[in-house]
Write a protein that holds these residues in place. Structure first.
Motif, PDB file in Angstrom:
ATOM      1  N   SER B 273       0.837  -1.204   0.000  1.00 21.65           N
ATOM      2  CA  SER B 273       0.000   0.000   0.000  1.00 21.65           C
ATOM      3  C   SER B 273       0.869   1.250   0.000  1.00 21.65           C
ATOM      4  O   SER B 273       0.560   2.242  -0.678  1.00 21.65           O
ATOM      5  N   LYS B 276       2.176   1.702  -3.496  1.00 22.53           N
ATOM      6  CA  LYS B 276       1.077   2.125  -4.383  1.00 22.53           C
ATOM      7  C   LYS B 276       0.762   3.605  -4.170  1.00 22.53           C
ATOM      8  O   LYS B 276       0.623   4.371  -5.138  1.00 22.53           O
ATOM      9  N   GLU B 287      -4.651   4.477 -11.043  1.00 22.96           N
ATOM     10  CA  GLU B 287      -5.307   3.341 -10.376  1.00 22.96           C
ATOM     11  C   GLU B 287      -5.586   2.234 -11.389  1.00 22.96           C
ATOM     12  O   GLU B 287      -5.383   1.057 -11.120  1.00 22.96           O
ATOM     13  N   ALA B 288      -6.058   2.646 -12.572  1.00 17.81           N
ATOM     14  CA  ALA B 288      -6.435   1.670 -13.594  1.00 17.81           C
ATOM     15  C   ALA B 288      -5.221   0.866 -14.058  1.00 17.81           C
ATOM     16  O   ALA B 288      -5.293  -0.352 -14.225  1.00 17.81           O
ATOM     17  N   GLU B 289      -4.083   1.547 -14.222  1.00 12.89           N
ATOM     18  CA  GLU B 289      -2.866   0.843 -14.667  1.00 12.89           C
ATOM     19  C   GLU B 289      -2.414  -0.176 -13.620  1.00 12.89           C
ATOM     20  O   GLU B 289      -1.998  -1.283 -13.961  1.00 12.89           O
ATOM     21  N   LYS B 291      -4.336  -1.598 -11.447  1.00 12.48           N
ATOM     22  CA  LYS B 291      -5.333  -2.694 -11.476  1.00 12.48           C
ATOM     23  C   LYS B 291      -4.954  -3.741 -12.536  1.00 12.48           C
ATOM     24  O   LYS B 291      -5.062  -4.950 -12.299  1.00 12.48           O
ATOM     25  N   VAL B 292      -4.528  -3.230 -13.685  1.00 16.78           N
ATOM     26  CA  VAL B 292      -4.125  -4.142 -14.767  1.00 16.78           C
ATOM     27  C   VAL B 292      -2.969  -5.030 -14.307  1.00 16.78           C
ATOM     28  O   VAL B 292      -2.964  -6.243 -14.539  1.00 16.78           O
ATOM     29  N   GLU B 294      -2.286  -5.859 -11.239  1.00 19.11           N
ATOM     30  CA  GLU B 294      -2.799  -6.814 -10.243  1.00 19.11           C
ATOM     31  C   GLU B 294      -3.478  -7.993 -10.924  1.00 19.11           C
ATOM     32  O   GLU B 294      -3.331  -9.137 -10.503  1.00 19.11           O
ATOM     33  N   GLN B 295      -4.214  -7.683 -11.986  1.00 24.61           N
ATOM     34  CA  GLN B 295      -4.869  -8.755 -12.761  1.00 24.61           C
ATOM     35  C   GLN B 295      -3.824  -9.685 -13.382  1.00 24.61           C
ATOM     36  O   GLN B 295      -3.988 -10.898 -13.409  1.00 24.61           O
ATOM     37  N   LYS B 298      -2.385 -12.013 -10.871  1.00 20.69           N
ATOM     38  CA  LYS B 298      -3.363 -13.046 -10.523  1.00 20.69           C
ATOM     39  C   LYS B 298      -3.379 -14.134 -11.601  1.00 20.69           C
ATOM     40  O   LYS B 298      -3.344 -15.335 -11.302  1.00 20.69           O
TER      41      LYS B 298
END
Lengths: 327, 332
Positions: B273, B276, B287-289, B291-292, B294-295, B298
């Motif tokens: 955190s 980030k 935030e969107a980048e 998120k990508v 993080e995906q 995963k």
């Protein structure tokens, strides 16, 4: 051939291997400026310099670990313990770090290291400085364990130990350092690990032993010969891997066996040989195996008690007479 | 003057963040698989400490060496090893880094100069010092990164190694990952003094306390320490103030500390955190980048798990291989 002491033969082995391979170096207490606590490293500092002959502090656990780490990276350390008694402080690195890492890494991490120094009973130094580690180390997979008797074997086996890609525990004997033997002059003279030597041929009984006790066994054999008993003497030379084939071949001839060692009886080298002989040569035995060992006590200081505690020639002749049913 | 992010490029920064995420997801997955009975024995998770190894190893050079204790999964990721080799080893499969014969605590990579993975507390400190001796002997310019915890910091062999490293001016960085608990015993209960970084003073080894929950603080301190070491001035100690969220190992219910203590750190001082927050505040990524990213982690982890599930156990003959090297013929 040249007449050399065991001390000189060991020094020559190290010097020759250090000339042959720049990755070989020596470390330990008093190995450099002092020329070795028992003068085994005499002259090495002068020839190879302090970068390759390194005095360490008196911290066996630490410097054994440092040696193992250096070996992981491809160097070939010779780690001298002033005596193997002090290796008990370092045994974690010898077993957990040196012996197990090849296996635990799936064959990736090699550890070409030699741990060497005097082992066993010296003379009047009491229990903490008089112990045989032969069975301790030979119990463990992942290392080789060597214990020479003659100067020629000391030299040839130490050269093999230094070149061997595996960790090797090399057990010397302080009382042997000053004894002289014929040693071949050839600098390429080398003796393989894992091969026992029949040092005296005989037909009536076999003595299996190693290190200093080989001399006592030969003396016992001489005495018995004058009594009409013809004894074969095997010097194991390497304790792990154990050359059981040479022992079995001898039993097939003599049908009787006595083991001799300075270490304690329980779980000792003799106990291991007894178990293997049971498996491999049971049908050839005409008498139960007899063990001559150090007595099952901490080594005493008093001269008379010390003598009683360690195997003497008389103990060996008595054991041979027993397996020959001549009592 | 460098900014908080130390002038690193967007690509470098996102790689660091990705690496920390990968370590965390790998450890979370390991915990799950342990719960399902697919990983056994001791399994020590690194969650909460990710910024330490990620920050330090980001400054390593080709040819440097790394060694650590049994909490080693994250260190291997930070050394660039494939998470498949790590997880397959945890699961006891042939595709594990040690062919399934080492387990969680005993993994190595000669290729990536990662020297373990050691199960005996503190053993890696003299072993690492020996690696440093080899670097100096070969004069190859390499440095050793030797990681250990606050618990190991009380081992006698640590101080034997400090003494030799300083005496011989060996190129080694000692990193004490102080996660405040030696198994279940807090620092206050296991150490007479808590400033582990200053314990090199008696050996003339400089040391520093670092906020191990901040990737960039870790990097800054490491850069300074490495300058000292690479200049030939001998060893250096960095004490990383960090925290582990999970138990000492999977069998530890953690009754020696409160849930509030753990939750407070997770909420207020989580290394991911924190990173980030800094990336967003400095406009490195949206935030969107993130998120990508993080995906992507995963997805990568799902593929890793599938690979490991399909990897077979070692064959029975492997029981007897790798005990000794036997392919070199005497007289060598």
């Amino acid at each position: 051939m040249a007449l050399l002491t065991v001390r000189e033969a060991l020094r020559d082995a190290m010097a020759e291997e250090m000339r042959r391979d720049p990755k070989v170096f020596v470390m330990g207490e008093e190995v450099a400026q002092y020329q070795g606590a028992y003068k085994v490293t005499q002259g090495l500092l002068e020839e190879f310099g302090e970068g390759r002959v390194m005095d360490t502090p008196i911290t066996e656990y630490g410097f054994a670990g440092v040696g193992v780490g250096a070996a992981f990276k491809g160097l070939k350390p010779i780690v001298e313990f002033m005596t193997f008694n002090f290796s008990m402080q370092a045994i974690d690195h010898i077993i957990n770090s040196a012996a197990k890492t090849l296996y635990m890494s799936g064959g990736q991490m090699t550890c070409p290291i030699v741990f060497r120094g005097p082992n066993g009973v010296a003379s009047r130094v009491g229990a903490q400085h008089s112990q045989c580690f032969a069975s301790w180390y030979s119990h463990c997979p992942g290392i080789k364990v060597v214990a020479p008797y003659s100067a020629a074997d000391a030299k040839g086996l130490l050269k093999s130990a230094i070149r061997d890609p595996n960790p090797v525990v090399f057990l010397e004997n302080e009382l042997m350092y000053g004894r002289s033997f014929e040693v071949p002059d050839d600098p390429d003279y080398i003796v393989p690990l894992g091969k026992a030597s029949v040092v005296r041929e005989g037909t009536d009984a076999t003595i299996v032993t190693f290190s200093l006790a080989v001399g006592k066994a030969l003396e016992a054999a001489d005495r018995l010969a004058s009594q009409g008993v013809n004894v074969e003497v095997i010097d194991l030379r390497t304790l792990r891997p154990l050359d059981i084939d040479t022992i079995v071949a001898s039993i097939q001839k003599t049908n009787r066996i006595v083991t001799v060692e300075e270490g304690w009886p329980q779980s000792g080298i003799g106990a291991e040989i007894a178990a293997q002989v049971m498996t491999h040569a049971f049908d050839f035995l005409d008498a139960p195996l007899e063990r001559v060992t150090g007595k099952d006590v901490p080594l005493p200081y008093a001269a008379n008690l010390e003598r009683l505690a360690i195997p003497q020639v008389d103990d060996i002749t008595a054991a041979i007479r027993k397996v020959c049913y001549k009592n | 003057m460098k900014n908080k992010l130390r002038g690193q490029s967007k690509e470098q920064l996102l790689k660091l963040y990705y690496e920390m995420l990968l370590i965390r997801r790998l450890e979370e997955k390991s915990g799950q698989l342990y719960g399902m009975g697919k990983i056994a024995g001791f399994c020590h998770l690194y969650i909460g400490q990710e910024a330490v190894v990620t920050g330090i190893q980001s400054l390593a050079k080709e040819g440097d060496s790394v060694i650590t204790g049994y909490r080693d999964h994250g260190h291997m990721i930070a050394c660039g090893l494939d998470p498949r080799g790590v997880l397959a080893e945890l699961m006891g499969r042939i595709d594990g880094l040690s062919k399934g014969k080492g387990g969680s605590m005993h993994m190595f990579s000669k290729e990536k100069t990662f020297y373990g993975g050691h199960g005996i507390v503190g053993a890696q400190v003299p072993l690492g010092t020996g690696l440093a001796l080899a670097h100096k002997y070969e004069n190859d310019g390499g440095v050793v990164f030797a990681y250990f915890g606050d618990g190991a910091a009380n081992q006698g062999q640590v101080y034997e190694a400090y003494n030799m490293a300083s005496l011989w001016k060996l190129p080694i960085l000692y990193i004490i990952e102080n996660n405040h608990y030696s198994m279940g015993t807090s620092v206050a209960r296991h150490s007479a003094t808590d400033h582990f970084y200053s314990r090199g003073a008696g050996f003339n080894i400089p040391g520093e306390l670092v906020n191990g929950m901040d990737l960039f603080d870790v990097q800054t301190a490491t850069e300074k320490a490495l300058a000292h070491i690479r200049a030939g001035k001998g060893p250096y100690i960095l004490e990383m103030d960090t925290y582990r969220y999970k138990g000492h190992s999977m069998s530890d219910p953690g009754r020696y500390r409160s849930k509030e203590e753990v939750d407070t750190i997770k909420q207020d001082n989580d290394p991911l955190s924190n990173c980030k927050r800094d990336l967003l505040a400095h406009g490195v990524a949206t935030e969107a980048e993130l998120k990508v990213l993080e995906q992507k982690v995963k997805q990568e982890m799902d593929e890793v798990v599938n690979f490991c599930e399909a990897s077979p156990e070692p064959e029975a003959h492997e029981l007897y291989t790798d005990v000794l090297i036997e392919d070199k013929q005497w007289p060598y």
